[in-house]
Scaffold this motif. Structure first.
Motif, PDB file in Angstrom:
ATOM      1  N   SER A   8      -6.104  20.898   4.478  1.00 56.39           N
ATOM      2  CA  SER A   8      -5.747  19.966   3.769  1.00 56.39           C
ATOM      3  C   SER A   8      -4.693  20.094   2.824  1.00 56.39           C
ATOM      4  O   SER A   8      -4.270  21.135   2.603  1.00 56.39           O
ATOM      5  N   VAL A   9      -3.983  18.807   2.228  1.00 52.38           N
ATOM      6  CA  VAL A   9      -3.114  18.849   1.359  1.00 52.38           C
ATOM      7  C   VAL A   9      -3.525  18.132   0.155  1.00 52.38           C
ATOM      8  O   VAL A   9      -4.212  17.177   0.519  1.00 52.38           O
ATOM      9  N   PRO A  10      -3.002  18.296  -0.958  1.00 54.22           N
ATOM     10  CA  PRO A  10      -3.470  17.589  -1.999  1.00 54.22           C
ATOM     11  C   PRO A  10      -2.947  15.980  -1.795  1.00 54.22           C
ATOM     12  O   PRO A  10      -2.130  15.608  -1.489  1.00 54.22           O
ATOM     13  N   ALA A  11      -4.211  15.030  -2.426  1.00 56.08           N
ATOM     14  CA  ALA A  11      -3.718  13.805  -2.183  1.00 56.08           C
ATOM     15  C   ALA A  11      -4.138  13.095  -3.783  1.00 56.08           C
ATOM     16  O   ALA A  11      -4.527  13.689  -4.603  1.00 56.08           O
ATOM     17  N   THR A  16       0.885  -1.148   0.194  1.00 57.86           N
ATOM     18  CA  THR A  16       0.005   0.041  -0.083  1.00 57.86           C
ATOM     19  C   THR A  16       0.743   1.283   0.017  1.00 57.86           C
ATOM     20  O   THR A  16       1.874   1.372   0.824  1.00 57.86           O
ATOM     21  N   VAL A  17       0.734   2.197  -0.976  1.00 61.01           N
ATOM     22  CA  VAL A  17       1.585   3.531  -1.119  1.00 61.01           C
ATOM     23  C   VAL A  17       0.424   4.490  -1.312  1.00 61.01           C
ATOM     24  O   VAL A  17      -0.672   4.402  -1.911  1.00 61.01           O
ATOM     25  N   TYR A  18       0.604   5.548  -0.596  1.00 61.19           N
ATOM     26  CA  TYR A  18      -0.071   6.726  -0.759  1.00 61.19           C
ATOM     27  C   TYR A  18       0.867   7.875  -1.144  1.00 61.19           C
ATOM     28  O   TYR A  18       1.982   8.033  -0.965  1.00 61.19           O
ATOM     29  N   ALA A  19       0.106   9.024  -1.821  1.00 58.90           N
ATOM     30  CA  ALA A  19       0.805  10.324  -2.117  1.00 58.90           C
ATOM     31  C   ALA A  19       0.210  11.446  -1.924  1.00 58.90           C
ATOM     32  O   ALA A  19      -1.076  11.537  -2.176  1.00 58.90           O
ATOM     33  N   LEU A  20       0.869  12.485  -1.149  1.00 55.14           N
ATOM     34  CA  LEU A  20       0.465  13.566  -0.789  1.00 55.14           C
ATOM     35  C   LEU A  20       1.196  14.915  -1.491  1.00 55.14           C
ATOM     36  O   LEU A  20       2.392  14.549  -1.503  1.00 55.14           O
ATOM     37  N   GLY A  21       0.615  16.076  -1.663  1.00 54.18           N
ATOM     38  CA  GLY A  21       1.511  17.032  -1.801  1.00 54.18           C
ATOM     39  C   GLY A  21       2.458  17.295  -0.728  1.00 54.18           C
ATOM     40  O   GLY A  21       2.064  17.178   0.625  1.00 54.18           O
ATOM     41  N   ASN A  22       3.629  17.597  -1.094  1.00 51.48           N
ATOM     42  CA  ASN A  22       4.545  17.708   0.063  1.00 51.48           C
ATOM     43  C   ASN A  22       4.918  18.956   0.762  1.00 51.48           C
ATOM     44  O   ASN A  22       5.711  19.171   1.919  1.00 51.48           O
ATOM     45  N   HIS A  23       4.015  20.013   0.687  1.00 55.30           N
ATOM     46  CA  HIS A  23       3.833  21.137   1.269  1.00 55.30           C
ATOM     47  C   HIS A  23       3.209  21.201   2.733  1.00 55.30           C
ATOM     48  O   HIS A  23       1.955  20.409   2.895  1.00 55.30           O
ATOM     49  N   ASP A  24       3.753  21.398   3.686  1.00 56.28           N
ATOM     50  CA  ASP A  24       3.107  21.739   5.191  1.00 56.28           C
ATOM     51  C   ASP A  24       2.253  22.783   5.253  1.00 56.28           C
ATOM     52  O   ASP A  24       3.213  23.772   5.317  1.00 56.28           O
ATOM     53  N   PRO A  25       1.099  22.984   5.239  1.00 61.40           N
ATOM     54  CA  PRO A  25       0.488  24.089   5.189  1.00 61.40           C
ATOM     55  C   PRO A  25       0.721  24.820   6.665  1.00 61.40           C
ATOM     56  O   PRO A  25       0.353  25.981   6.953  1.00 61.40           O
ATOM     57  N   GLY A  31      10.740  20.982   6.121  1.00 61.10           N
ATOM     58  CA  GLY A  31      11.493  19.921   5.297  1.00 61.10           C
ATOM     59  C   GLY A  31      10.300  19.034   4.618  1.00 61.10           C
ATOM     60  O   GLY A  31      10.436  18.400   3.856  1.00 61.10           O
ATOM     61  N   GLY A  32       8.915  19.545   4.739  1.00 58.23           N
ATOM     62  CA  GLY A  32       7.748  19.063   3.813  1.00 58.23           C
ATOM     63  C   GLY A  32       7.094  17.775   4.588  1.00 58.23           C
ATOM     64  O   GLY A  32       7.793  17.202   5.559  1.00 58.23           O
ATOM     65  N   ILE A  33       5.924  17.593   4.181  1.00 63.42           N
ATOM     66  CA  ILE A  33       5.314  16.414   4.636  1.00 63.42           C
ATOM     67  C   ILE A  33       5.966  15.235   4.656  1.00 63.42           C
ATOM     68  O   ILE A  33       5.975  14.218   5.733  1.00 63.42           O
ATOM     69  N   ALA A  34       6.938  14.992   3.668  1.00 58.13           N
ATOM     70  CA  ALA A  34       7.598  13.682   3.533  1.00 58.13           C
ATOM     71  C   ALA A  34       8.426  13.471   4.591  1.00 58.13           C
ATOM     72  O   ALA A  34       8.820  12.097   4.829  1.00 58.13           O
ATOM     73  N   SER A  47       2.714  16.159  10.369  1.00 63.11           N
ATOM     74  CA  SER A  47       3.734  17.134   9.862  1.00 63.11           C
ATOM     75  C   SER A  47       4.922  17.455  10.779  1.00 63.11           C
ATOM     76  O   SER A  47       4.737  17.311  12.064  1.00 63.11           O
ATOM     77  N   PRO A  48       5.913  17.544  10.074  1.00 64.12           N
ATOM     78  CA  PRO A  48       7.048  17.771  11.024  1.00 64.12           C
ATOM     79  C   PRO A  48       7.133  19.169  11.858  1.00 64.12           C
ATOM     80  O   PRO A  48       7.972  19.102  12.621  1.00 64.12           O
ATOM     81  N   ALA A  49       6.740  19.921  11.502  1.00 63.26           N
ATOM     82  CA  ALA A  49       6.755  21.391  11.890  1.00 63.26           C
ATOM     83  C   ALA A  49       5.991  21.369  13.365  1.00 63.26           C
ATOM     84  O   ALA A  49       6.313  21.803  14.136  1.00 63.26           O
ATOM     85  N   HIS A  50       4.732  20.805  13.164  1.00 64.88           N
ATOM     86  CA  HIS A  50       3.706  21.119  14.546  1.00 64.88           C
ATOM     87  C   HIS A  50       2.913  19.878  14.428  1.00 64.88           C
ATOM     88  O   HIS A  50       2.024  19.971  15.587  1.00 64.88           O
ATOM     89  N   ARG A  51       3.249  18.821  13.746  1.00 63.21           N
ATOM     90  CA  ARG A  51       2.760  17.443  14.300  1.00 63.21           C
ATOM     91  C   ARG A  51       1.519  17.320  14.100  1.00 63.21           C
ATOM     92  O   ARG A  51       0.608  16.437  14.465  1.00 63.21           O
ATOM     93  N   HIS A  52       0.677  18.121  13.191  1.00 64.42           N
ATOM     94  CA  HIS A  52      -0.785  17.890  12.622  1.00 64.42           C
ATOM     95  C   HIS A  52      -0.822  16.901  11.718  1.00 64.42           C
ATOM     96  O   HIS A  52      -0.013  16.485  11.152  1.00 64.42           O
ATOM     97  N   GLY A  53      -1.855  15.867  12.273  1.00 63.49           N
ATOM     98  CA  GLY A  53      -1.947  14.734  11.347  1.00 63.49           C
ATOM     99  C   GLY A  53      -2.757  14.939  10.157  1.00 63.49           C
ATOM    100  O   GLY A  53      -3.689  15.785   9.994  1.00 63.49           O
TER     101      GLY A  53
END
Length: 124
Positions: free
Chosen positions: A101-104, A44-53, A62-65, A80-86
């Motif tokens: 949201s971020v793009p999926a 199982t693989v998912y893809a999201l936009g890498n920008h952390d809002p 460093g982005g969502i990745a 998210s690495p900056a503020h830990r929002h899921g």
């Protein structure tokens, strides 16, 4: 000059499935966008936009990745690495703030190759 018609389905190969580590994000340039790719189990693989809002241009983000992958109430997510929002890995919606949201992106694996398609519809 004639107009080009875009294909209804355009899948971009990103990498081989075996090259991805479970619960670790990687970044790829797909359709001109920085995309975070996550493998959550053997197939199982998912893809999201890498920008952390929530990062607000934070140098350490460093982005969502770069986020931590987990499961909350049966929902696969990345914090998210900056503020830990899921963020729900299936939809890109923030689990902590439904207005964010971020793009999926659509993802499929064909013959061991991870392919990323277009952005998912917000109606999902």
């Amino acid at each position: 000059m004639t107009a080009r018609t875009a294909p209804t389905e355009e899948w971009q190969p990103v990498c081989r499935l075996v090259e991805l580590e479970i619960a670790r994000g990687v970044t790829a340039l797909v359709h001109g966008q920085a995309i975070a790719i996550f493998k959550v189990d053997e197939e199982t693989v998912y893809a999201l936009g890498n920008h952390d809002p929530f990062a607000r241009a934070s140098a350490h983000a460093g982005g969502i990745a770069k986020g931590i992958v987990g499961v909350r109430d049966d929902v696969p997510f990345v914090a998210s690495p900056a503020h830990r929002h899921g963020f729900d890995l299936r939809t890109g919606r923030c689990l902590d703030d439904p207005q964010v949201s971020v793009p999926a992106y659509d993802v499929k694996v064909v013959e061991g190759v991870v392919l990323v398609g277009h952005r998912k519809s917000d109606a999902a």
